[in-house]
Every structure is written in C-alpha cells, then in structure tokens.
Design a protein around this motif. Structure first.
Motif, PDB file in Angstrom:
ATOM      1  N   ARG A 250       2.387 -24.520   5.575  1.00  0.00           N
ATOM      2  CA  ARG A 250       1.882 -24.671   4.205  1.00  0.00           C
ATOM      3  C   ARG A 250       2.709 -23.832   3.226  1.00  0.00           C
ATOM      4  O   ARG A 250       3.005 -24.270   2.113  1.00  0.00           O
ATOM      5  N   ARG A 251       3.072 -22.634   3.672  1.00  0.00           N
ATOM      6  CA  ARG A 251       3.862 -21.762   2.805  1.00  0.00           C
ATOM      7  C   ARG A 251       5.246 -22.361   2.550  1.00  0.00           C
ATOM      8  O   ARG A 251       5.756 -22.348   1.432  1.00  0.00           O
ATOM      9  N   LEU A 252       5.834 -22.888   3.615  1.00  0.00           N
ATOM     10  CA  LEU A 252       7.164 -23.485   3.495  1.00  0.00           C
ATOM     11  C   LEU A 252       7.152 -24.688   2.554  1.00  0.00           C
ATOM     12  O   LEU A 252       8.022 -24.824   1.676  1.00  0.00           O
TER      13      LEU A 252
ATOM     14  N   TYR B 262      12.958 -24.662  10.211  1.00  0.00           N
ATOM     15  CA  TYR B 262      13.334 -24.426   8.822  1.00  0.00           C
ATOM     16  C   TYR B 262      12.887 -23.030   8.400  1.00  0.00           C
ATOM     17  O   TYR B 262      11.889 -22.498   8.895  1.00  0.00           O
ATOM     18  N   CYS B 263      13.621 -22.467   7.454  1.00  0.00           N
ATOM     19  CA  CYS B 263      13.152 -21.232   6.818  1.00  0.00           C
ATOM     20  C   CYS B 263      13.545 -21.293   5.340  1.00  0.00           C
ATOM     21  O   CYS B 263      14.483 -22.003   4.958  1.00  0.00           O
TER      22      CYS B 263
ATOM     23  N   VAL C  40      16.617 -23.195   1.281  1.00  0.00           N
ATOM     24  CA  VAL C  40      16.131 -23.726   2.550  1.00  0.00           C
ATOM     25  C   VAL C  40      17.279 -23.811   3.552  1.00  0.00           C
ATOM     26  O   VAL C  40      18.375 -24.303   3.225  1.00  0.00           O
ATOM     27  N   PHE C  41      17.004 -23.347   4.777  1.00  0.00           N
ATOM     28  CA  PHE C  41      17.981 -23.399   5.862  1.00  0.00           C
ATOM     29  C   PHE C  41      17.356 -24.154   7.035  1.00  0.00           C
ATOM     30  O   PHE C  41      16.149 -24.081   7.267  1.00  0.00           O
ATOM     31  N   GLN C  42      18.205 -24.855   7.753  1.00  0.00           N
ATOM     32  CA  GLN C  42      17.738 -25.702   8.861  1.00  0.00           C
ATOM     33  C   GLN C  42      18.494 -25.342  10.138  1.00  0.00           C
ATOM     34  O   GLN C  42      19.713 -25.126  10.107  1.00  0.00           O
ATOM     35  N   LEU C  43      17.767 -25.288  11.258  1.00  0.00           N
ATOM     36  CA  LEU C  43      18.380 -25.054  12.565  1.00  0.00           C
ATOM     37  C   LEU C  43      18.181 -26.280  13.441  1.00  0.00           C
ATOM     38  O   LEU C  43      17.055 -26.762  13.602  1.00  0.00           O
TER      39      LEU C  43
END
Length: 245
Positions: free
Chosen positions: A166-168, A186-187, A193-196
């Motif tokens: 929810r925060r993301l 994701y972070c 936003v970054f994706q792994l």
C-alpha cells in the motif's frame, strides 16, 4: 577421611579387587576409573548442597508443569534432605532453566496445566504421578503451539507485506517489496522507483523504472548478487541527477 576421600577410596578398592593384573593395568580400564572418580568428585563438590538425590530429579521433571511453587516446595521438603526455603526452590529452578537448559515452562500452557493440576490434586493423585501427567501433556501440546505460532507469523508477514504494498502504490518511500502475483521486487526511495528481476543463477538485475509495472522496460543499472548489494547502489542512485547512469 572426609566424604570425598571416602568416595575415591571406595572406587579404588572396588577396582583393585579385580584378580587380573592385566585388567588393573589396562589403559582403557584406568581411563574409565579416572572418569568415575572425577564424576564422583564433581557431584560431591556441587554448590547446591540441598539438591542431592530425588529432589533434583523431581524438580527437573516438574520445570515445565506449572505446579504452584508452594505445593512443590511442600512435597520436596517431604523428601530426605535439609529443609528448603522458597528462595532455595526459586533459585534452583532458575539455574536449571537458564544455566543447565533442562526445560522451561511454556506460558501459553499455564492455565491448562493449572486446571489439570488442581483436578488431579482434588482427586488425591500423588505428586510424582501429577508431574508425569503434566509433563506428558506439555510435550503433547508442542505440535499445536508450533502450528499456531507458524500461522501467526505468516499472518504478521502477510500483513506487513500488504502494508508495504500500500505504501509503495501510494507513492511513499518503501523498501524492497514484492507485489502479490509478481516475480519482481520494487522499492521507492526519494520518490524514485527501482525494480529487481531475478536471474537463474540467483543474482538480480536492477532497473530504474517510472512506475510499479512488470511490463515496463526500464533502464538497467547493474547486476548484483543480493538485494543487500542492490540496496547500497539504491542509496546513492536515488539522489543522483536524473537520468541516473
């Protein structure tokens, strides 16, 4: 001779009664004798002078049974030995639990054990039998407690994951989070936003993306062995001038 000397004398006397000089001189037999002597001296040298014999056996068996201390002390004082005080009992229990790790009472079983204890006491069951029943009951409940704790842990983890999700999705900064149904992490840091994406060799490709979207082809930042390694890069990349390269 004092008690310790008498114990060593007794063990030596028993050993030399052997009719075989070969046995008496045998290194393995001598080693066994030495161990018996050391064990006897360690036992006799214990600082817990009031806890020899049946008392320690009973208390060790009762540690996880939640028997009221007043009743347990009364029973222990009915056994041979010097009179015990409540402090004697409480500190010996603490030592067996915290130092010798014999056993420890399970808080979630306290009410159930006390119900069983009072029922058996009212029926006239003697203390050793009550201890045996309670000990068996406590052991039988471990699978139930384990399953309940596992389910509670899974619930907490799921609730924490949903809170991060929810925060993301509400554009708040958030640590690495796997959206339900996605194989990517994701972070968001400093609004970015970054994706792994996982690789077959258990490494991770990290991308700078504009949204939480598995289908977006973001700008690759690098390949990392773990999320921890990727975190170190994110900590810097999140504050670099756009576009980050």
């Amino acid at each position: 001779m004092d008690q310790r000397s008498s114990a060593v004398h007794r063990l030596l006397a028993e050993y030399v009664r052997s009719p075989s000089l070969r046995h008496i001189r045998d290194p393995r037999s001598l080693t066994k004798l030495a161990l018996e002597i050391v064990t006897q001296l360690d036992h006799d040298g214990s600082v817990w002078r009031k806890w020899k014999g049946a008392r320690d056996t009973v208390l060790s068996s009762a540690l996880d049974c939640w028997i009221p201390n007043d009743d347990l002390l009364e029973f222990l004082n009915s056994l041979p030995g010097q009179p015990l005080t409540m402090t004697d009992l409480e500190q010996r229990m603490r030592h067996l639990i915290e130092v010798e790790y014999i056993a420890s009472p399970e808080p979630e079983l306290q009410a159930e054990c006390l119900d069983i204890y009072h029922s058996e006491k009212s029926a006239g069951t003697e203390m050793p039998a009550i201890i045996g029943k309670l000990s068996n009951y406590a052991a039988s409940q471990w699978p139930r407690l384990h399953d309940a704790r596992r389910m509670a842990k899974e619930k907490r983890q799921d609730e924490a994951r949903l809170a991060r999700e929810r925060r993301l999705l509400s554009y708040g900064d958030c640590p690495w989070t796997q959206i339900k149904g996605s194989k990517f992490f994701y972070c968001r840091k400093n609004g970015r936003v970054f994706q792994l994406k996982p690789n077959s060799d258990k490494s991770w490709n990290m991308y700078r993306v504009t949204a939480v979207d598995d289908n977006e082809a973001g700008e690759m930042i690098g390949r990392y062995r773990s999320r921890a390694d990727a975190n170190k890069v994110v900590a810097k990349a999140a504050y670099e001038p756009e576009p980050w390269r």
